[in-house]
Scaffold this motif. Structure first.
Motif, short mmCIF file in Angstrom:
data_model
loop_
_atom_site.label_atom_id
_atom_site.label_comp_id
_atom_site.label_asym_id
_atom_site.label_seq_id
_atom_site.Cartn_x
_atom_site.Cartn_y
_atom_site.Cartn_z
N TYR B 17 1.10 -1.37 0.06
CA TYR B 17 -0.01 0.06 -0.04
C TYR B 17 0.69 1.24 -0.04
CZ TYR B 17 -3.90 2.85 1.55
OH TYR B 17 -5.30 3.60 0.57
N ALA B 18 1.86 1.33 0.76
CA ALA B 18 3.37 2.26 1.04
C ALA B 18 3.72 1.99 -0.49
CB ALA B 18 3.64 2.29 1.46
N ALA B 20 2.10 1.75 -3.09
CA ALA B 20 0.85 2.60 -4.54
C ALA B 20 1.25 4.05 -3.98
CB ALA B 20 -0.29 1.75 -3.97
N ASP B 21 0.75 4.25 -2.65
CA ASP B 21 1.17 5.37 -2.57
C ASP B 21 2.35 6.18 -3.16
OD1 ASP B 21 -0.96 5.04 -0.92
OD2 ASP B 21 -0.10 5.62 1.07
N GLY B 24 2.29 6.81 -6.61
CA GLY B 24 1.67 8.03 -6.64
C GLY B 24 2.02 9.93 -6.18
N THR B 25 2.68 9.76 -5.60
CA THR B 25 3.46 10.66 -4.75
C THR B 25 4.44 11.03 -6.41
OG1 THR B 25 4.15 9.33 -3.83
CG2 THR B 25 3.44 11.92 -2.75
N ARG B 27 3.85 10.31 -9.08
CA ARG B 27 2.94 10.45 -10.57
C ARG B 27 3.36 9.41 -11.34
NH1 ARG B 27 2.69 13.91 -7.02
NH2 ARG B 27 2.14 15.90 -7.47
N ILE B 28 3.49 7.96 -11.58
CA ILE B 28 3.48 6.86 -12.39
C ILE B 28 2.07 6.39 -12.56
CG2 ILE B 28 3.95 4.95 -12.27
CD1 ILE B 28 6.41 5.28 -10.14
N LYS B 29 1.38 6.92 -14.24
CA LYS B 29 0.58 6.54 -14.55
C LYS B 29 0.49 4.63 -14.52
CE LYS B 29 -1.00 11.02 -14.58
NZ LYS B 29 -0.13 11.56 -12.91
N SER C 71 -3.87 9.27 1.37
CA SER C 71 -3.69 8.50 1.29
C SER C 71 -3.99 8.74 3.28
CB SER C 71 -1.91 7.22 1.44
OG SER C 71 -1.81 6.87 2.12
N ARG C 73 -2.47 6.76 4.67
CA ARG C 73 -1.05 6.88 5.65
C ARG C 73 -0.52 8.16 5.70
NH1 ARG C 73 2.11 2.28 5.11
NH2 ARG C 73 3.67 3.18 4.60
N ASN C 97 -8.34 6.59 -0.87
CA ASN C 97 -7.97 7.39 -1.26
C ASN C 97 -7.46 7.80 -2.52
OD1 ASN C 97 -4.87 8.11 -1.81
ND2 ASN C 97 -3.73 6.37 -0.58
N ARG C 99 -5.86 10.33 -4.43
CA ARG C 99 -5.22 10.91 -4.62
C ARG C 99 -4.04 10.43 -4.94
NH1 ARG C 99 -1.65 15.60 -1.18
NH2 ARG C 99 -0.80 13.40 -0.45
N GLU C 100 -3.37 9.58 -3.94
CA GLU C 100 -2.56 8.63 -4.55
C GLU C 100 -2.67 7.66 -5.01
OE1 GLU C 100 -2.45 10.02 -1.44
OE2 GLU C 100 -0.41 11.14 -1.02
N HIS C 101 -3.74 7.17 -4.89
CA HIS C 101 -4.10 5.76 -5.70
C HIS C 101 -4.94 5.82 -6.95
CE1 HIS C 101 -3.42 3.08 -2.84
NE2 HIS C 101 -2.61 3.56 -2.54
N TRP C 104 -3.45 11.41 -9.06
CA TRP C 104 -2.26 11.12 -9.51
C TRP C 104 -1.74 10.55 -10.27
CZ3 TRP C 104 0.84 12.68 -4.14
CH2 TRP C 104 0.26 14.31 -3.84
N VAL C 105 -2.82 8.89 -10.63
CA VAL C 105 -2.43 8.12 -10.80
C VAL C 105 -3.01 7.66 -12.30
CG1 VAL C 105 -1.18 6.42 -9.40
CG2 VAL C 105 -2.90 5.98 -10.12
N THR C 106 -3.70 8.48 -12.37
CA THR C 106 -4.49 8.35 -14.17
C THR C 106 -4.85 10.00 -14.92
OG1 THR C 106 -6.44 7.15 -11.93
CG2 THR C 106 -6.93 7.65 -14.50
N GLU C 107 -4.68 9.68 -15.97
CA GLU C 107 -4.67 10.74 -16.41
C GLU C 107 -6.24 10.97 -17.16
OE1 GLU C 107 -1.68 9.25 -18.84
OE2 GLU C 107 0.00 10.52 -18.47
#
Lengths: 190, 140, 666, 292
Positions: B17-18, B20-21, B24-25, B27-29, C71, C73, C97, C99-101, C104-107
């Motif tokens: 989970y971390a 995956a966070d 996100g931080t 900015r991996i798509k 998150s 966390r 979550n 944002r992170e999930h 930020w990861v989806t266009e």
């Protein structure tokens, strides 16, 4: 045997893609291999230096050198390497690249010797020592054959130079050739 | 319209989970198909959860835990592996297919790997097509 | 009480709102079961944002709150506090979550919004079944167990004892001091190791808050953070420690000599011995393995006892204090402690497995520790650097990275060898001014404060630095000048030449490795080891002294190779962590724990064997298992494993998780 | 009776090391070791072939392994070169799937399949680990008491390994020599290179190495050298005179296959052991223990 010349793939990649060649990326240049090698001082570039050269992209430097041809396959470097690099295998990988790129090396007879040995393995599947030796000396330097006469004679005297080559039974031979021809066809692992 | 896989992800709080966070931080798509459910440890994942997900029409289930040796709870991740491996043959024989269930070790520092894993798993599921258990009202 | 749920969608500026249609999500949320209110707001974590929640809780009588933002966390604690301020139990709060999930990861905006909806609905369905939980607190016993009496253990023990808390310092050997006591000088300052260590050792010996238990081993640990019980085996010393004056007469009388562990086998000690002059406690012990009387007793023979009786005919008295007591037996002592500091240190890599380095085959091939003793004024040669035949070496080669940075042995770098190797060349130069000294290195790693400067100083002193890893040490001479020498083979990689370096003495700078029985210790206190076998800290950067087991801390080389400054710093850190716990007086124990329903439990004990913390015990009468909540960390492995579904994992109940699964799949 | 698939290799079966094959078969009988030669085996390819054509060399040694797999027994060879190459084939096929795929295809063209289950072992391994030193001692009729032997392993029997003995400081041949009643002298270079096939192409290099070996052996008091490899034997034996010529030395060290020493100790007559094939005669040093 027909040899194939390779597309201009950069050698570092080419080598690291070979069985045994992976190591060049892992090397820490500690020199254990060169120090352990019974033959390093005769090589134009000892193993560690070869890896450095490959990383530096100095391919001709490597392939035109006598280094890999001087490997005795004693595997001392391989068992001692702290990075687990299969240096002996790498040396022979380099032999192959050189062979395939048809870079013959004037300063050592080993390529010719390997080649003539291989010719026998390929053609009859066994090594008739007399035949092989003569074959090699003809290919390399017939005069050396004369120098070798004493040894040859003493071997002969002690019944150690069988003149007749061992041959496989016809069907076995056919099978062997079928396999090798297929291998030829599939070649291109380099 | 084209088939969009629905994938349920079970991830442990400490590594995956971390991770995956972190994805996100940084900015991996990656594809939006995986919806992540946070657990304290991948060891909490049991057959019930996985099968329920399929029963509710999930096309795939992705279980992620800490790499062996790094488990925050010492060895919960190994229990997870045992269960997932145990379940795969069953999924085969009930016609869902073992490939729809995947287990991966992803550490908190492997944001990139999360992306790759989701990407490749989504692709796999896309190829496999909708789950046989997917009910019409779950189609999109 | 019927759930009344409030849902709050955070924009996080444009971080979320830029990709996710937050209003649409709020709209969607408001349509979900039991949702009383759904709002979106620029920054939920800001004070106004939190107040929004607090007010709704009060005014709309919310009893469940879902925040869809970053998150958990990151901000779960923040919002939990907000809820508690408004009188809502922290466990009736849930986060989605997005944002992170998600953002930020989806266009693809639409896909992102869909995913956000799914995550929100999951949280809403889940929270429907969530229940209030109480985080419980347990008192902390202020006694501390420190395992290992090396510099790490000594430092930690002193820090804690000085703040007037009871410390039990358990040391395996008969004296504290550890490896540092064996060293001659310490790098880079070159101050004498004993001189800086002995004061600390004596302080430990006399400290009113430290109970020193030498010649002792930890046998068993039970309990949990704040409330451990430990069983310690105090091995029989056969010498009454109260009576013994440390006069050393017994050593003179004892006829049995064995290699001295402290001198790394270079010197001898007696069967009854004080390991070294400045030992603490400075009292004799009898090593039962070698004492002829104790061995005799096993066969019912009564022999020797010279240490006790002396030699009558020569009129030499035995122990005048009458301290010798062959009747002693091992004692098991039980102590109650609140926290444990593991400082069991390292062991030196055994180079005899690297055959080509000739250790064990050739004299004058030494390990680093052996050289420390050889060069140490209290060592077997009183500090003279001598070859086994008594000559002074004219040339010495120091080989780096022995057993380190080598996949065949240890992949890691031992971090101290470069520096102690440099130190050796200084010590040799000091005592043998015209000696030829060679350093065979791969890379010189002089990273510490004043280390590079030390290296520069060594260069001035004239040391031959050879960049190349030694491949072999051989006695096979190839030239007259090699005869009778040890020849070091290497490639001088800077000139690409093979070199044969003939020397009189070879020092192998051996790496540090985990103690052979580290696994045993890890099992006792339920902590884990990393791949290299050293103890695993809770977090490599942000929590380097805590472990997976609350109340158990690691420090020094048992956690990984390190030099003395780092060890002392880490030891103080561990002490600080312990003192913090003590001064707080209580610790919170995880509210997310497992409970076993006795009615459903079949007593199969599967859960008991799975639990990494030994939190589950089996009740022989009732034939059911039960969870010690203070030990349970709530991983839920047992919940998943229970074949009869008798175990509930609080805050991660099957019901809650299934609801969540349902939610993400809408 | 212990059964093995026997792979003599070119040199031992039809080449200069015939004595090795003779003596191996002769001594195997005593401790009930049945060496069943692999029918129609072909040359393993040795180092030269791998150095010229990886795939082809894997295929030709692969053919031998595939044939042996049908038999099911361990494959044992007296030749260190065959030993290292056949093992290398096994490990390469495990390590490099893309190579294995090609090899499989090639073998299939010959109607063969190799699953990778054949254990390749050196004859010495079989004698010391399957038969055992005590069993060997029990077969000794003329103890080689007093004979000072330099146990020479060379390279490829212990390296790259992991094999049945230490890669730098092997012991098994020492123990075996001792179990025959002889004395195994300390021999620091016992696992160092003899020059291998470079004796042909780079004679000077090889002669230099052979000189070191002979020097180390004789200076440690060896009366003869025991070898485990045809090429090592040829280099040390047939080229000894050239070493003497080149380095002005006067070595006269018989170089025997360990199986020949065993045969002598077992009381097998020298003809059957091919002792007469030694170029540096072993008669004098063995005089004490020979059956005629």
């Amino acid at each position: 045997m027909k040899t194939k010349v390779l597309n201009g793939k950069n050698l570092a990649q080419e080598i690291s893609a070979l069985p045994g060649g992976e190591g060049i990326n892992l090397c820490i240049q500690c020199g254990t291999c060169s120090a352990s090698c019974p033959n390093a001082n005769r090589m134009e570039h000892a193993p560690r230096e070869l890896i450095a050269l490959a990383r530096a992209g100095m391919y001709d430097e490597i392939l035109s050198s006598n280094s890999m041809w001087f490997c005795l396959s004693c595997y001392l470097c391989t068992v001692r390497c702290p990075r687990g690099i299969k240096i002996t295998d790498m040396m022979h990988a380099l032999d192959r690249v050189a062979t395939r790129r048809q870079l013959s090396n004037a300063r050592t007879q080993t390529p010719t010797m390997y080649k003539s040995f291989s010719d026998f393995v390929y053609s009859i599947g066994s090594i008739p020592e007399v035949g092989f030796m003569t074959w090699f000396y003809l290919l390399s330097n017939p005069l050396r054959a004369l120098k070798m006469m004493p040894v040859a004679l003493s071997l002969l005297k002690h019944g150690r130079l069988p003149v007749k080559a061992r041959r496989l039974k016809p069907e076995a031979e056919r099978q062997r050739r079928a396999i090798l021809d297929k291998a030829e066809e599939l070649e291109g692992i380099l | 319209m084209s088939f969009e896989p629905k994938i349920v992800g079970f991830m442990c709080n400490w590594c995956s989970y971390a991770g995956a966070d972190l994805a996100g931080t940084s900015r991996i798509k990656y594809p939006p198909n995986v919806r992540v459910i946070r657990l304290m440890c991948s060891g909490r994942v049991d057959e019930r959860l996985i099968l329920k997900a399929f029963a509710l029409g999930a096309d795939g289930v992705l279980v992620c835990g800490c790499p062996p040796g790094d488990c925050h709870y010492l060895k919960g991740n190994l229990s997870a592996r045992r269960r997932v491996m145990g379940l795969k043959p069953f999924l085969e024989c009930i016609g869902i297919g073992a490939d729809r269930l995947r287990l991966d070790w992803i550490s908190a520092s492997e944001g990139l790997k999360i992306g790759e894993t989701v990407e490749s798993f989504t692709e796999t599921i896309r190829k496999l097509g909708p789950s046989p258990l997917r009910r019409s009202n779950h189609d999109n | 009480m019927e759930p009344r749920i409030g849902v709050y969608i955070c924009h996080c500026g444009s971080n979320i709102a830029g990709t996710v249609a937050v209003e649409e999500v709020a709209q969607f949320a408001s349509g979900l079961d039991s949702v009383v209110v759904a709002r979106d707001y620029k920054y939920m974590c800001s004070d106004p944002g939190q107040n929004l929640i607090k007010d709704d809780i009060k005014e709309l009588g919310l009893n469940r709150v879902v925040v869809a933002s970053c998150s958990p966390r990151m901000h779960e604690p923040t919002f939990r506090r907000a809820c508690e301020d408004a009188g809502l139990n922290a466990y009736l709060f849930e986060m989605a979550n997005i944002r992170e999930h998600c953002s930020w990861v989806t266009e693809d905006k639409q896909a992102a919004t869909e995913k956000a909806k799914a995550l929100v609905s999951a949280a809403v369905r889940r929270i429907y079944y969530q229940e209030p939980l109480e985080t419980r607190e347990v008192p902390v016993n202020s006694n501390v167990l420190v395992l290992g009496g090396g510099i790490a253990g000594i430092q930690a023990a002193l820090e804690i004892a000085d703040s007037e808390h009871q410390v039990y310092l358990v040391e395996r050997d008969s004296s504290i001091g550890g490896h540092m006591a064996q060293f001659d000088k310490t790098f880079p300052t070159l101050d004498c190791s004993a001189c800086i260590l002995t004061p600390k050792m004596t302080t430990v010996g006399q400290h009113q808050y430290i109970q020193l238990m030498t010649y002792s081993e930890l046998e068993e640990v039970s309990g949990y953070v704040g409330n451990f019980q430990a069983k310690i085996r105090m091995k029989a010393k056969y010498v009454d420690q109260e009576k013994c004056t440390g006069c050393g007469r017994c050593q003179e009388l004892c006829p049995i000599s064995v290699p001295s562990e402290f001198d790394q086998g270079l010197g001898k000690r007696k069967a009854i011995y004080i390991p070294f002059p400045y030992a603490v406690p400075n009292k004799a012990v009898i090593d039962a393995e070698s004492c002829s009387h104790l061995k005799g007793l096993k066969e019912g023979k009564d022999v020797c006892r010279l240490c006790e009786k002396g030699i009558e005919k020569k009129g030499i008295a035995g122990c005048e204090a009458g301290a010798i007591d062959f009747s002693q037996e091992d004692k098991i002592v039980e102590v109650e402690i609140g926290s444990i500091i593991i400082a069991t240190g390292f062991q030196q890599f055994d180079p005899s497995v690297i055959y080509e380095y000739g250790y064990g085959h050739y004299d004058n091939v030494l390990t680093g520790l052996q050289f420390e003793r050889l060069s140490n004024a209290s060592g077997p040669t009183s500090g003279e650097i001598l070859l086994t035949d008594g000559r002074t070496p004219e040339s010495v080669a120091i080989i780096h990275c022995v057993g380190s940075r080598d996949q065949n042995y240890h992949e890691y770098c031992s971090r101290v060898c470069c520096m102690y190797s440099l130190k050796y060349s200084h010590l040799i130069r000091e005592k043998i001014p015209n000696a030829q000294i060679y350093q065979l290195y791969i890379d010189l790693r002089c990273f510490g404060k004043g280390y590079e400067e030390f290296y520069n100083r060594l260069q001035k002193e004239g040391v031959n630095f050879v960049r190349g890893r030694a491949a072999e040490v051989t006695g096979v001479a190839e030239t007259p000048e090699e005869k009778g020498k040890l020849v070091v083979l290497c490639e001088d990689t800077l000139i690409s030449r093979q070199r044969r370096i003939p020397v009189d003495m070879v020092i192998l700078s051996c790496g540090l490795e985990p103690r052979a029985d580290a696994g045993e210790v890890a099992r006792l206190v339920k902590i884990s080891q990393s791949a290299d076998g050293f103890f695993l800290e809770k977090h490599p950067k942000l929590d380097p002294v805590a472990t997976a087991t609350d109340g158990v801390f690691v420090t020094g080389c048992c956690q990984g190779p390190k030099d003395i400054p780092d060890t002392v710093a880490q030891a103080s850190a561990a002490a600080a962590r312990v003192l913090a716990m003590i001064s707080k007086g209580k610790v919170e124990v995880e509210a997310i724990t497992s409970v076993i329903d006795e009615k459903l439990c079949s007593g199969c004990k599967i859960c008991k064997d799975l639990c990494p913390y030994g939190a589950i015990s089996f009740d022989e009468e009732k034939k059911v298992c039960s969870v010690n909540e203070a030990l349970c960390k709530g991983c839920g492995t047992c919940v998943a494993a229970c074949p009869s579904g008798a175990i509930t994992g609080r805050h991660f109940t099957t019901q809650q998780l299934l609801a969540e699964v349902e939610g993400v799949l809408v | 009776m212990k059964y093995y698939t026997y792979f003599p290799g070119c040199s031992a079966s039809h080449g200069g090391a015939k004595a090795y094959d003779l003596s191996a078969r002769a001594v195997a009988k005593a401790p009930d070791v049945d060496l069943i030669e692999l029918d129609d085996w072909n040359c393993c390819g040795s180092t030269p072939y791998t150095a010229v054509d990886e795939l082809a060399s894997l295929c030709s040694s692969g053919r031998n392994l595939a044939l042996a797999e049908k038999r099911g027994f361990d494959m044992v060879t007296p030749c260190s070169a065959c030993y290292v190459i056949l093992n290398r084939t096994n490990s390469s096929l495990k390590e490099y799937p893309e190579l294995k795929a090609k090899v499989d295809e090639a073998l299939a063209a010959g109607g063969l399949e190799y699953r990778g289950t054949v254990k390749v072992r050196h004859l010495l391994d079989v004698f010391v680990n399957d038969v055992g030193y005590d069993e060997i001692t029990s077969k000794v009729q003329n103890s080689l008491t007093g004979l000072k032997v330099a146990p020479y392993y060379g390279c490829q029997i212990v390296r790259p390994g992991p094999g049945f003995d230490h890669p730098e400081f092997p012991q098994s041949l020492d123990r075996l020599v001792e179990s025959l009643g002889a004395e195994a002298i300390p021999f620091p270079l016992k696992a160092r290179c003899c020059g291998g096939s470079l004796i042909i192409s780079e004679e000077d290099i090889a002669l230099g190495l052979i000189n070191k070996l002979l020097d180390s052996a004789s200076s440690n008091g060896a009366e003869c050298i025991a070898t485990v490899c045809p090429l090592c034997q040829t280099n040390l034996d047939a080229y000894q005179s050239r070493v003497n010529k080149k380095f002005k030395t006067s070595f006269n060290l018989p170089v025997l296959f360990f199986t020949q020493l065993m045969g002598v100790a077992f009381g097998i007559e020298s003809q059957a052991l091919g002792l007469e094939k030694c170029i540096v005669s072993a008669e004098k040093v063995l005089a004490g223990c020979l059956n005629r």
